[in-house]
Scaffold this motif. Structure first.
Motif, PDB file in Angstrom:
ATOM      1  N   ARG A  62      27.046  28.777 -21.140  1.00  0.00           N
ATOM      2  CA  ARG A  62      25.759  28.488 -21.765  1.00  0.00           C
ATOM      3  C   ARG A  62      24.676  29.499 -21.428  1.00  0.00           C
ATOM      4  O   ARG A  62      23.811  29.813 -22.255  1.00  0.00           O
ATOM      5  N   PHE A  63      24.714  30.052 -20.207  1.00  0.00           N
ATOM      6  CA  PHE A  63      23.609  30.892 -19.747  1.00  0.00           C
ATOM      7  C   PHE A  63      24.022  32.310 -19.354  1.00  0.00           C
ATOM      8  O   PHE A  63      23.216  33.038 -18.780  1.00  0.00           O
ATOM      9  N   LYS A  64      25.252  32.693 -19.635  1.00  0.00           N
ATOM     10  CA  LYS A  64      25.730  34.024 -19.256  1.00  0.00           C
ATOM     11  C   LYS A  64      24.813  35.106 -19.826  1.00  0.00           C
ATOM     12  O   LYS A  64      24.451  35.086 -20.997  1.00  0.00           O
ATOM     13  N   GLY A  65      24.414  36.040 -18.976  1.00  0.00           N
ATOM     14  CA  GLY A  65      23.572  37.149 -19.418  1.00  0.00           C
ATOM     15  C   GLY A  65      22.085  36.876 -19.328  1.00  0.00           C
ATOM     16  O   GLY A  65      21.275  37.779 -19.539  1.00  0.00           O
ATOM     17  N   GLN A  66      21.697  35.635 -18.997  1.00  0.00           N
ATOM     18  CA  GLN A  66      20.281  35.316 -18.858  1.00  0.00           C
ATOM     19  C   GLN A  66      19.831  35.524 -17.413  1.00  0.00           C
ATOM     20  O   GLN A  66      20.571  35.223 -16.479  1.00  0.00           O
ATOM     21  N   THR A  67      18.619  36.030 -17.267  1.00  0.00           N
ATOM     22  CA  THR A  67      18.048  36.249 -15.943  1.00  0.00           C
ATOM     23  C   THR A  67      16.929  35.229 -15.716  1.00  0.00           C
ATOM     24  O   THR A  67      16.042  35.081 -16.557  1.00  0.00           O
ATOM     25  N   PHE A  68      16.998  34.532 -14.593  1.00  0.00           N
ATOM     26  CA  PHE A  68      15.980  33.538 -14.262  1.00  0.00           C
ATOM     27  C   PHE A  68      15.184  34.009 -13.048  1.00  0.00           C
ATOM     28  O   PHE A  68      15.748  34.488 -12.069  1.00  0.00           O
ATOM     29  N   HIS A  69      13.865  33.835 -13.124  1.00  0.00           N
ATOM     30  CA  HIS A  69      12.990  34.221 -12.021  1.00  0.00           C
ATOM     31  C   HIS A  69      12.840  33.105 -10.996  1.00  0.00           C
ATOM     32  O   HIS A  69      12.340  33.328  -9.898  1.00  0.00           O
ATOM     33  N   LEU A  70      13.271  31.889 -11.365  1.00  0.00           N
ATOM     34  CA  LEU A  70      13.234  30.759 -10.434  1.00  0.00           C
ATOM     35  C   LEU A  70      14.223  29.701 -10.915  1.00  0.00           C
ATOM     36  O   LEU A  70      14.311  29.418 -12.110  1.00  0.00           O
ATOM     37  N   ALA A  71      14.963  29.134  -9.964  1.00  0.00           N
ATOM     38  CA  ALA A  71      15.852  28.008 -10.253  1.00  0.00           C
ATOM     39  C   ALA A  71      15.378  26.818  -9.430  1.00  0.00           C
ATOM     40  O   ALA A  71      15.321  26.890  -8.198  1.00  0.00           O
ATOM     41  N   ALA A  72      15.006  25.736 -10.102  1.00  0.00           N
ATOM     42  CA  ALA A  72      14.493  24.542  -9.429  1.00  0.00           C
ATOM     43  C   ALA A  72      15.575  23.467  -9.411  1.00  0.00           C
ATOM     44  O   ALA A  72      16.099  23.085 -10.460  1.00  0.00           O
ATOM     45  N   PHE A  73      15.919  22.982  -8.221  1.00  0.00           N
ATOM     46  CA  PHE A  73      16.985  22.006  -8.040  1.00  0.00           C
ATOM     47  C   PHE A  73      16.415  20.656  -7.623  1.00  0.00           C
ATOM     48  O   PHE A  73      15.621  20.573  -6.679  1.00  0.00           O
ATOM     49  N   ASP A  74      16.848  19.601  -8.309  1.00  0.00           N
ATOM     50  CA  ASP A  74      16.580  18.243  -7.843  1.00  0.00           C
ATOM     51  C   ASP A  74      17.532  17.951  -6.690  1.00  0.00           C
ATOM     52  O   ASP A  74      18.735  18.236  -6.777  1.00  0.00           O
ATOM     53  N   TRP A  75      17.020  17.390  -5.606  1.00  0.00           N
ATOM     54  CA  TRP A  75      17.886  17.102  -4.459  1.00  0.00           C
ATOM     55  C   TRP A  75      18.886  16.009  -4.804  1.00  0.00           C
ATOM     56  O   TRP A  75      20.070  16.110  -4.518  1.00  0.00           O
ATOM     57  N   ASP A  76      18.411  14.936  -5.431  1.00  0.00           N
ATOM     58  CA  ASP A  76      19.253  13.770  -5.686  1.00  0.00           C
ATOM     59  C   ASP A  76      19.837  13.835  -7.095  1.00  0.00           C
ATOM     60  O   ASP A  76      19.127  13.656  -8.084  1.00  0.00           O
ATOM     61  N   LEU A  77      21.137  14.100  -7.187  1.00  0.00           N
ATOM     62  CA  LEU A  77      21.821  14.208  -8.472  1.00  0.00           C
ATOM     63  C   LEU A  77      22.667  12.962  -8.769  1.00  0.00           C
ATOM     64  O   LEU A  77      23.530  12.987  -9.644  1.00  0.00           O
ATOM     65  N   SER A  78      22.410  11.892  -8.039  1.00  0.00           N
ATOM     66  CA  SER A  78      23.112  10.608  -8.224  1.00  0.00           C
ATOM     67  C   SER A  78      24.620  10.762  -8.082  1.00  0.00           C
ATOM     68  O   SER A  78      25.396  10.151  -8.831  1.00  0.00           O
ATOM     69  N   ASP A  79      25.026  11.589  -7.128  1.00  0.00           N
ATOM     70  CA  ASP A  79      26.449  11.791  -6.854  1.00  0.00           C
ATOM     71  C   ASP A  79      26.669  11.576  -5.351  1.00  0.00           C
ATOM     72  O   ASP A  79      25.872  12.057  -4.535  1.00  0.00           O
ATOM     73  N   PRO A  80      27.724  10.876  -4.958  1.00  0.00           N
ATOM     74  CA  PRO A  80      27.925  10.578  -3.537  1.00  0.00           C
ATOM     75  C   PRO A  80      28.215  11.803  -2.666  1.00  0.00           C
ATOM     76  O   PRO A  80      27.965  11.769  -1.455  1.00  0.00           O
ATOM     77  N   LYS A  81      28.716  12.874  -3.251  1.00  0.00           N
ATOM     78  CA  LYS A  81      29.098  14.044  -2.463  1.00  0.00           C
ATOM     79  C   LYS A  81      28.285  15.300  -2.776  1.00  0.00           C
ATOM     80  O   LYS A  81      28.083  16.143  -1.906  1.00  0.00           O
ATOM     81  N   ILE A  82      27.858  15.438  -4.027  1.00  0.00           N
ATOM     82  CA  ILE A  82      27.150  16.649  -4.435  1.00  0.00           C
ATOM     83  C   ILE A  82      25.678  16.346  -4.639  1.00  0.00           C
ATOM     84  O   ILE A  82      25.301  15.609  -5.553  1.00  0.00           O
ATOM     85  N   ASP A  83      24.835  16.905  -3.770  1.00  0.00           N
ATOM     86  CA  ASP A  83      23.394  16.836  -3.999  1.00  0.00           C
ATOM     87  C   ASP A  83      22.889  18.235  -4.348  1.00  0.00           C
ATOM     88  O   ASP A  83      23.676  19.163  -4.522  1.00  0.00           O
ATOM     89  N   GLY A  84      21.579  18.377  -4.468  1.00  0.00           N
ATOM     90  CA  GLY A  84      21.021  19.665  -4.876  1.00  0.00           C
ATOM     91  C   GLY A  84      21.339  20.802  -3.924  1.00  0.00           C
ATOM     92  O   GLY A  84      21.583  21.928  -4.350  1.00  0.00           O
ATOM     93  N   VAL A  85      21.363  20.502  -2.630  1.00  0.00           N
ATOM     94  CA  VAL A  85      21.662  21.539  -1.634  1.00  0.00           C
ATOM     95  C   VAL A  85      23.107  22.000  -1.758  1.00  0.00           C
ATOM     96  O   VAL A  85      23.406  23.197  -1.757  1.00  0.00           O
ATOM     97  N   GLU A  86      24.027  21.044  -1.882  1.00  0.00           N
ATOM     98  CA  GLU A  86      25.436  21.396  -2.011  1.00  0.00           C
ATOM     99  C   GLU A  86      25.705  22.112  -3.330  1.00  0.00           C
ATOM    100  O   GLU A  86      26.494  23.072  -3.377  1.00  0.00           O
ATOM    101  N   LEU A  87      25.056  21.679  -4.402  1.00  0.00           N
ATOM    102  CA  LEU A  87      25.230  22.363  -5.682  1.00  0.00           C
ATOM    103  C   LEU A  87      24.715  23.792  -5.599  1.00  0.00           C
ATOM    104  O   LEU A  87      25.332  24.723  -6.124  1.00  0.00           O
ATOM    105  N   MET A  88      23.591  23.973  -4.920  1.00  0.00           N
ATOM    106  CA  MET A  88      23.033  25.312  -4.718  1.00  0.00           C
ATOM    107  C   MET A  88      24.041  26.194  -3.982  1.00  0.00           C
ATOM    108  O   MET A  88      24.280  27.355  -4.352  1.00  0.00           O
ATOM    109  N   ARG A  89      24.665  25.649  -2.949  1.00  0.00           N
ATOM    110  CA  ARG A  89      25.648  26.398  -2.168  1.00  0.00           C
ATOM    111  C   ARG A  89      26.862  26.766  -3.017  1.00  0.00           C
ATOM    112  O   ARG A  89      27.341  27.900  -2.982  1.00  0.00           O
ATOM    113  N   GLN A  90      27.336  25.798  -3.783  1.00  0.00           N
ATOM    114  CA  GLN A  90      28.518  26.036  -4.616  1.00  0.00           C
ATOM    115  C   GLN A  90      28.243  27.083  -5.696  1.00  0.00           C
ATOM    116  O   GLN A  90      29.075  27.964  -5.953  1.00  0.00           O
TER     117      GLN A  90
END
Length: 231
Positions: free
Chosen positions: A64-92
């Motif tokens: 969906r976003f290949k080739g696009q450059t972003f100057h900021l990525a904003a992550f919600d911490w709580d993604l309503s998932d028991p294992k993956i939150d915003g920090v873990e998604l950021m790491r992945q």
């Protein structure tokens, strides 16, 4: 100059994005904003058995976003998932070379509770020492510009983008993405770049940090040589 951001949230942020763009324009900051819904049940193509599937997320983002450059990525911490939150998604995502050079913002409706709950999980044995260290390392290495409350994250995005200069890495990524079929003249010392299209070079420097530094060094050297007058 327009600044581009992306919001990663499990809830639809369409109305928030409209307000963000409108408020930014009033302050003389021109923002283009995309959203990527991860963990949302209305976009269940990114889920497996109701949980976030990182492989699907990575594949869909690149599609969906290949080739696009972003100057900021904003992550919600709580993604309503028991294992993956915003920090873990950021790491992945960073592990998969996504947002590697992009400044990041982390927001939450209960920021202090989220931070303290991870320490409680570790104390209670629900989070291993290694998992806790991975989260701490992510926060240290991720170029996070700020931790903010969910209620004010739109104004914080405007503040950050309005006061942040573009990095050389993002400028190069952006320019290469504009003309993917162009080819540099074969004047590079490093033969990895000779005869390659801008898109091919973008892919090379995305995957290899050493070659990214070589490319920046050669580009700067050639620009200086080109602009220098003979004495």
């Amino acid at each position: 100059m327009n600044k581009k951001c992306i919001i990663i949230d499990n809830d639809d942020q369409t109305e928030e994005i409209k307000k963000l763009v409108r408020d930014a324009k009033v302050k003389g900051v021109y923002i283009e904003c995309e959203q990527f819904n991860v963990g949302s049940t209305f976009d269940n193509e990114l889920l497996t058995d109701g949980a976030i599937d990182i492989d699907k997320v990575v594949a869909e983002f690149k599609k969906r976003f290949k080739g696009q450059t972003f100057h900021l990525a904003a992550f919600d911490w709580d993604l309503s998932d028991p294992k993956i939150d915003g920090v873990e998604l950021m790491r992945q995502l960073t592990h998969h070379k996504i947002f590697k050079n992009t400044p990041k913002l982390l927001y939450s409706g209960l920021l202090e509770d989220k931070l303290s709950s991870k320490l409680d999980d570790f104390k209670n044995g629900d989070l291993t020492k290694g998992e806790l260290l991975d989260r701490v390392k992510t926060l240290i290495k991720a170029d996070i510009k700020d931790f903010v409350a969910r209620e004010t994250y739109e104004s914080d995005i405007i503040r950050i983008l309005g006061g942040t200069d573009e990095t050389l890495d993002l400028i190069i990524e952006d320019e290469l993405s504009k003309f993917p079929e162009f080819i540099f003249s074969n004047k590079f010392v490093n033969e990895n770049f000779n005869g390659k299209t801008f898109l091919e070079i973008a892919n090379i420097i995305e995957e290899h940090d050493g070659l990214r530094n070589d490319f920046k060094k050669e580009l700067i050297q050639q620009i200086i040589a080109y602009l220098t007058e003979k004495i």
